[in-house]
Design an enzyme around this catalytic site. Structure first.
Site, PDB file in Angstrom:
ATOM      1  N   ASP A 176       0.943  -1.110  -0.166  1.00 60.80           N
ATOM      2  CA  ASP A 176       0.013   0.210  -0.095  1.00 60.80           C
ATOM      3  C   ASP A 176       0.862   1.285  -0.027  1.00 60.80           C
ATOM      4  O   ASP A 176       1.959   1.071  -0.917  1.00 60.80           O
ATOM      5  CB  ASP A 176      -0.989  -0.046   1.126  1.00 60.80           C
ATOM      6  CG  ASP A 176      -2.192   1.112   1.158  1.00 60.80           C
ATOM      7  OD1 ASP A 176      -2.989   0.841   0.560  1.00 60.80           O
ATOM      8  OD2 ASP A 176      -1.865   2.145   1.624  1.00 60.80           O
ATOM      9  N   TYR A 301      -3.261  10.891   0.986  1.00 54.15           N
ATOM     10  CA  TYR A 301      -3.693  10.731  -0.209  1.00 54.15           C
ATOM     11  C   TYR A 301      -3.574  12.177  -1.082  1.00 54.15           C
ATOM     12  O   TYR A 301      -3.298  12.196  -2.172  1.00 54.15           O
ATOM     13  CB  TYR A 301      -4.970  10.135  -0.306  1.00 54.15           C
ATOM     14  CG  TYR A 301      -5.294   8.860   0.150  1.00 54.15           C
ATOM     15  CD1 TYR A 301      -5.422   8.044  -0.736  1.00 54.15           C
ATOM     16  CD2 TYR A 301      -4.901   8.378   1.556  1.00 54.15           C
ATOM     17  CE1 TYR A 301      -5.684   6.690  -0.477  1.00 54.15           C
ATOM     18  CE2 TYR A 301      -4.960   7.170   1.735  1.00 54.15           C
ATOM     19  CZ  TYR A 301      -5.324   6.383   0.664  1.00 54.15           C
ATOM     20  OH  TYR A 301      -5.417   4.815   1.012  1.00 54.15           O
ATOM     21  N   HIS A 351      -4.728  -7.754  -0.192  1.00 54.82           N
ATOM     22  CA  HIS A 351      -3.783  -6.372  -0.142  1.00 54.82           C
ATOM     23  C   HIS A 351      -2.980  -6.453   1.208  1.00 54.82           C
ATOM     24  O   HIS A 351      -1.848  -5.771   1.102  1.00 54.82           O
ATOM     25  CB  HIS A 351      -4.749  -5.368  -0.068  1.00 54.82           C
ATOM     26  CG  HIS A 351      -4.303  -4.174  -0.084  1.00 54.82           C
ATOM     27  ND1 HIS A 351      -3.531  -3.707  -1.160  1.00 54.82           N
ATOM     28  CD2 HIS A 351      -4.371  -2.984   0.875  1.00 54.82           C
ATOM     29  CE1 HIS A 351      -3.068  -2.235  -1.130  1.00 54.82           C
ATOM     30  NE2 HIS A 351      -3.644  -2.043   0.223  1.00 54.82           N
TER      31      HIS A 351
END
Length: 373
Positions: A176, A301, A351
């Site tokens: 990630d 982000y 993930h």
């Protein structure tokens, strides 16, 4: 720099406040569909929050405190990190980086096998000295009060940290956001980073005129992710402050925001608890709640989402898990990773490799870094 020992602590008052907030949750109506297509179903959200309030074991702090932890100030920001030295004197230094919605708790099952393979049925020649920092704005690291703390600045901070600990040559590993930071680390400190191993290789799918069946499947998964799965990243990359008000005030909101990803991104049979225990899911949610880091974690982000797929020139390894959010072929990966030394496709996992498949991930990390010892 002078690292200070650190331990995580959760007070009874904080737990009591969480329980009271959960019991007073104002719930929305149930979804008008019989699946997860509109998000976390009401029945599961209520059950998860009931469990969090009534029978959850809040001992994640004690489990984390088994390992040596520290805080240090790097580039003006307080950084929390685990530093677990191997009993093997010639162990190879390795910095592990988590992502969102994860934390250093992800690594609790891999720290022992990585640092002390002799005690876990492995070869002591594969031992690592492990450093696992909390990303800025995540966990027990400080929350940046100014802009600029994207993946490049974080990578430079990690290099400063590793050098301060006496590691002049080391490896980097992550998934990630940890994959992005690890990749950049190889670019900003090539003289020290021997190689980077990632369990997320985000690349552009659909780049070849003669796609294989696996590449076509990855392209379809990418299209589905764009169609139904990018809402969270769109808002975190554009309006993290607005999102943060609800998640920071409502534990039910924080739980739903994260738990939905444990359904969408794990190798499960339709329910997140097929892949991860409820305890594990609530442990990760609890980190965000007790550190009030919904907003500060989302800002990464805003800072760096556009740079997630930048070219990687460092010697690289990629382990592809079949239920991850992107699953490139080797030739797709080589378009981004220009010096790809290791590529393996695994039979199980998603993930959150360190949580879902810790033994598999340990084998992948050991195998890749044998190339650089």
């Amino acid at each position: 720099m002078a690292a200070e020992p650190f331990e995580v602590s959760i007070t009874e008052a904080e737990i009591a406040d969480l329980r009271e907030r959960l019991r007073r949750t104002r719930w929305p109506e149930g979804e008008p569909v019989d699946d997860w297509s509109q998000g976390l179903p009401l029945a599961y959200a209520q059950e998860l929050c009931r469990s969090w309030a009534e029978d959850y074991d809040f001992g994640f702090a004690e489990r984390l405190n088994v390992f040596p932890q520290y805080r240090d100030t790097i580039d003006g920001l307080g950084i929390h990190f685990l530093h677990v030295r191997s009993p093997e004197t010639d162990a190879f230094p390795l910095v592990l980086t988590h992502g969102w919605p994860g934390s250093v708790l992800e690594f609790l099952e891999v720290l022992g096998p990585l640092t002390d393979p002799r005690a876990h049925g492995g070869d002591p020649a594969d031992a690592f000295h492990v450093v696992a920092p909390s990303l800025p704005g995540y966990g027990w690291s400080d929350k940046p009060s100014t802009t600029g703390w994207g993946i490049t600045r974080t990578a430079r901070a990690w290099d400063t940290l590793m050098v301060s600990l006496g590691y002049e040559r080391y490896g980097a590993q992550g998934g990630d956001w940890g994959s992005a930071v690890s990749a950049v680390l190889g670019e900003v400190a090539p003289e020290r980073v021997a190689g980077v191993h990632l369990n997320l290789g985000s690349v552009a799918a659909g780049t070849f005129d003669d796609p294989t069946p696996a590449e076509l499947a990855n392209l379809e998964a990418e299209k589905e992710m764009q169609r139904t799965g990018r809402g969270y990243s769109a808002i975190q990359a554009t309006r993290p402050q607005t999102l943060g008000y609800g998640l920071t005030d409502s534990p039910a909101g924080q739980a739903a925001w994260i738990a939905e990803k444990f359904w969408a991104w794990t190798d499960n049979d339709g329910h997140p608890e097929d892949a991860l225990s409820r305890q594990t899911i609530l442990d990760e949610i609890s980190v965000y709640w007790f550190t009030a880091s919904a907003t500060s974690s989302a800002r990464l982000y805003w800072e760096s989402f556009a740079n997630f797929r930048d070219e990687v020139t460092a010697p690289s390894g990629l382990s592809v898990y079949p239920r991850d959010i992107t699953r490139p072929s080797r030739r797709e990966a080589e378009l981004r990773f220009t010096d790809l030394r290791w590529f393996e496709e695994l039979p199980h996992g998603g993930h959150f490799a360190a949580l879902e498949q810790p033994e598999s991930l340990v084998k992948q990390v050991r195998g890749f870094f044998r190339l650089f010892r």
